[in-house]
Motif scaffolding. Structure first.
Motif, PDB file in Angstrom:
ATOM      1  N   ILE A 176       0.840  -1.194   0.000  1.00  0.00           N
ATOM      2  CA  ILE A 176       0.000   0.000   0.000  1.00  0.00           C
ATOM      3  C   ILE A 176       0.876   1.246   0.000  1.00  0.00           C
ATOM      4  N   MET A 177       0.451   2.228  -0.781  1.00  0.00           N
ATOM      5  CA  MET A 177       1.052   3.566  -0.758  1.00  0.00           C
ATOM      6  C   MET A 177      -0.111   4.550  -0.719  1.00  0.00           C
ATOM      7  N   VAL A 178      -0.053   5.489   0.205  1.00  0.00           N
ATOM      8  CA  VAL A 178      -1.131   6.464   0.362  1.00  0.00           C
ATOM      9  C   VAL A 178      -0.518   7.835   0.612  1.00  0.00           C
ATOM     10  N   ALA A 179      -1.115   8.847   0.001  1.00  0.00           N
ATOM     11  CA  ALA A 179      -0.727  10.227   0.297  1.00  0.00           C
ATOM     12  C   ALA A 179      -1.996  11.070   0.349  1.00  0.00           C
ATOM     13  N   ALA A 180      -2.140  11.848   1.406  1.00  0.00           N
ATOM     14  CA  ALA A 180      -3.312  12.701   1.576  1.00  0.00           C
ATOM     15  C   ALA A 180      -2.877  14.155   1.626  1.00  0.00           C
ATOM     16  N   ASP A 181      -3.416  14.956   0.711  1.00  0.00           N
ATOM     17  CA  ASP A 181      -3.183  16.411   0.693  1.00  0.00           C
ATOM     18  C   ASP A 181      -1.704  16.785   0.657  1.00  0.00           C
ATOM     19  N   CYS A 182      -0.863  15.883   0.176  1.00  0.00           N
ATOM     20  CA  CYS A 182       0.594  16.110   0.159  1.00  0.00           C
ATOM     21  C   CYS A 182       1.127  16.469   1.543  1.00  0.00           C
ATOM     22  N   SER A 183       0.469  15.973   2.578  1.00  0.00           N
ATOM     23  CA  SER A 183       0.910  16.306   3.937  1.00  0.00           C
ATOM     24  C   SER A 183       1.046  15.091   4.848  1.00  0.00           C
ATOM     25  N   ALA A 184       0.549  13.926   4.418  1.00  0.00           N
ATOM     26  CA  ALA A 184       0.675  12.705   5.209  1.00  0.00           C
ATOM     27  C   ALA A 184       0.772  11.520   4.262  1.00  0.00           C
ATOM     28  N   ALA A 185       1.570  10.534   4.656  1.00  0.00           N
ATOM     29  CA  ALA A 185       1.775   9.387   3.767  1.00  0.00           C
ATOM     30  C   ALA A 185       1.942   8.094   4.548  1.00  0.00           C
ATOM     31  N   ILE A 186       1.546   7.012   3.880  1.00  0.00           N
ATOM     32  CA  ILE A 186       1.759   5.655   4.407  1.00  0.00           C
ATOM     33  C   ILE A 186       2.412   4.839   3.307  1.00  0.00           C
ATOM     34  N   ILE A 187       3.425   4.071   3.687  1.00  0.00           N
ATOM     35  CA  ILE A 187       4.032   3.094   2.785  1.00  0.00           C
ATOM     36  C   ILE A 187       4.096   1.782   3.545  1.00  0.00           C
ATOM     37  N   GLY A 188       3.611   0.701   2.928  1.00  0.00           N
ATOM     38  CA  GLY A 188       3.656  -0.589   3.612  1.00  0.00           C
ATOM     39  C   GLY A 188       3.686  -1.740   2.623  1.00  0.00           C
ATOM     40  N   SER A 189       4.379  -2.821   3.007  1.00  0.00           N
ATOM     41  CA  SER A 189       4.412  -4.018   2.163  1.00  0.00           C
ATOM     42  C   SER A 189       4.915  -5.187   2.990  1.00  0.00           C
ATOM     43  N   ASN A 190       4.835  -6.363   2.390  1.00  0.00           N
ATOM     44  CA  ASN A 190       5.364  -7.547   3.047  1.00  0.00           C
ATOM     45  C   ASN A 190       6.866  -7.599   2.807  1.00  0.00           C
ATOM     46  N   TYR A 191       7.627  -7.568   3.898  1.00  0.00           N
ATOM     47  CA  TYR A 191       9.087  -7.569   3.781  1.00  0.00           C
ATOM     48  C   TYR A 191       9.649  -8.708   4.623  1.00  0.00           C
ATOM     49  N   GLU A 192      10.323  -9.627   3.941  1.00  0.00           N
ATOM     50  CA  GLU A 192      10.932 -10.784   4.605  1.00  0.00           C
ATOM     51  C   GLU A 192       9.916 -11.535   5.472  1.00  0.00           C
ATOM     52  N   GLY A 193       8.710 -11.691   4.899  1.00  0.00           N
ATOM     53  CA  GLY A 193       7.697 -12.499   5.576  1.00  0.00           C
ATOM     54  C   GLY A 193       6.843 -11.757   6.579  1.00  0.00           C
ATOM     55  N   GLU A 194       7.128 -10.466   6.816  1.00  0.00           N
ATOM     56  CA  GLU A 194       6.337  -9.682   7.762  1.00  0.00           C
ATOM     57  C   GLU A 194       5.823  -8.413   7.100  1.00  0.00           C
ATOM     58  N   PHE A 195       4.543  -8.128   7.332  1.00  0.00           N
ATOM     59  CA  PHE A 195       3.956  -6.912   6.767  1.00  0.00           C
ATOM     60  C   PHE A 195       4.294  -5.752   7.696  1.00  0.00           C
ATOM     61  N   CYS A 196       4.964  -4.763   7.164  1.00  0.00           N
ATOM     62  CA  CYS A 196       5.353  -3.610   7.976  1.00  0.00           C
ATOM     63  C   CYS A 196       5.294  -2.360   7.112  1.00  0.00           C
ATOM     64  N   GLY A 197       5.365  -1.226   7.767  1.00  0.00           N
ATOM     65  CA  GLY A 197       5.285   0.008   7.012  1.00  0.00           C
ATOM     66  C   GLY A 197       5.704   1.221   7.805  1.00  0.00           C
ATOM     67  N   THR A 198       5.502   2.396   7.203  1.00  0.00           N
ATOM     68  CA  THR A 198       5.881   3.672   7.801  1.00  0.00           C
ATOM     69  C   THR A 198       4.767   4.680   7.583  1.00  0.00           C
ATOM     70  N   TYR A 199       4.516   5.484   8.607  1.00  0.00           N
ATOM     71  CA  TYR A 199       3.595   6.615   8.485  1.00  0.00           C
ATOM     72  C   TYR A 199       4.357   7.879   8.841  1.00  0.00           C
ATOM     73  N   SER A 200       4.090   8.947   8.095  1.00  0.00           N
ATOM     74  CA  SER A 200       4.730  10.211   8.423  1.00  0.00           C
ATOM     75  C   SER A 200       3.909  11.372   7.878  1.00  0.00           C
ATOM     76  N   GLU A 201       4.043  12.509   8.547  1.00  0.00           N
ATOM     77  CA  GLU A 201       3.489  13.762   8.050  1.00  0.00           C
ATOM     78  C   GLU A 201       4.602  14.612   7.429  1.00  0.00           C
ATOM     79  N   ASN A 202       5.688  13.938   7.099  1.00  0.00           N
ATOM     80  CA  ASN A 202       6.792  14.586   6.393  1.00  0.00           C
ATOM     81  C   ASN A 202       6.332  14.935   4.975  1.00  0.00           C
ATOM     82  N   LYS A 203       6.351  16.205   4.634  1.00  0.00           N
ATOM     83  CA  LYS A 203       5.801  16.647   3.346  1.00  0.00           C
ATOM     84  C   LYS A 203       6.599  16.141   2.151  1.00  0.00           C
ATOM     85  N   LEU A 204       7.914  15.960   2.343  1.00  0.00           N
ATOM     86  CA  LEU A 204       8.735  15.441   1.249  1.00  0.00           C
ATOM     87  C   LEU A 204       8.291  14.032   0.886  1.00  0.00           C
TER      88      LEU A 204
END
Length: 257
Positions: free
Chosen positions: A195-223
């Motif tokens: 999953i990749m999500v970006a809302a209003d260019c102000s918040a984002a989520i990136i997540g996927s299955n990595y080495e058998g575990e689903f994990c991800g990152t959330y941030s309000e980092n605009k970059l």
């Protein structure tokens, strides 16, 4: 007694200290008791009991009156106490939610937060959808029909939702703009979910299955939010080029670089 302990634990949760809770509970059991009687029942020094009686009275939880020059104590109406407390907490929570969101965060960059399971990502995804104000970009092969209620609310608010996917799924009934690049016709297994999500260019989520575990990152980092947004926009642009010029267009683009 176990029942008393549970009561005291919950009184602490709503702002009582342990000793305040014990004095308060004793007064509920024995209304009209004086400080000496409470101290004896609890095996506390009278000074400790009187200090806590004074605190409880200032908080409006108990009342005192004189009887033959002896000060007696009783609790205020229990239902009234906790109804007032509930209102105060509700008002305070609303105020803090509004005001703290206005506080400027020191430093130029927002933090990144780990999401350690599919459920963590789904929970944060719901939160991002709820806070969206203008546009949400989504690239995923997760089941978006789980979030049908959230998408319905976004549609009612006039918020644009753009979904890109490599899998041919009928998302139209969710009320979202859908772009399907199904030339790969990918079958989705647990190891391929992302999953990749970006809302209003102000918040984002990136997540996927990595080495058998689903994990991800959330941030309000605009970059990061802008990178995710542009990534999804580019996927949509390539899909449109492919539709217009054929699937070989990707090879032509690759050769140009």
């Amino acid at each position: 007694m176990l029942e008393n302990e549970k009561i005291l634990e919950n009184l602490e949760k709503v702002g009582f200290s342990r000793k305040e809770g014990e004095v308060f509970l004793e007064l509920i059991k024995n209304p009209g008791a004086n400080g000496s009687q409470i101290a004896k029942a609890l095996s506390y020094p009278r000074t400790t009991v009187y200090q806590n009686l004074d605190i409880l009275q200032k908080k409006g939880y108990i009342n005192s009156y004189l009887d033959k020059e002896i000060t007696l104590y009783e609790t205020m109406d229990i239902n009234e106490i906790f109804e007032n407390y509930k209102k105060e907490i509700s008002n305070a929570t609303k105020f803090l939610k509004e005001e703290l969101n206005k506080v400027e965060v020191s430093g130029k960059q927002k933090q990144f937060y780990n999401l350690n399971s599919v459920e963590d990502i789904k929970e944060k995804f719901r939160a991002v959808l709820k806070k969206a104000e203008k546009v949400v970009y989504i690239n995923t092969n997760l089941d978006l029909f789980e979030f049908e209620k959230e998408f319905k609310k976004l549609k009612e608010k006039g918020i644009r939702v753009i979904v890109f996917s490599f899998n041919h799924i009928e998302y139209e009934r969710l009320g979202v703009e859908t772009y399907i690049r199904d030339s790969f016709n990918c079958s989705v297994t647990d190891s391929e979910k992302r999953i990749m999500v970006a809302a209003d260019c102000s918040a984002a989520i990136i997540g996927s299955n990595y080495e058998g575990e689903f994990c991800g990152t959330y941030s309000e980092n605009k970059l990061l939010a802008n990178i995710v947004t542009e990534h999804i926009k580019n996927d949509i642009h390539l899909m449109k080029l492919e539709e217009k010029f054929g699937k070989e267009v990707n090879k032509i683009i690759s050769l140009q670089f």
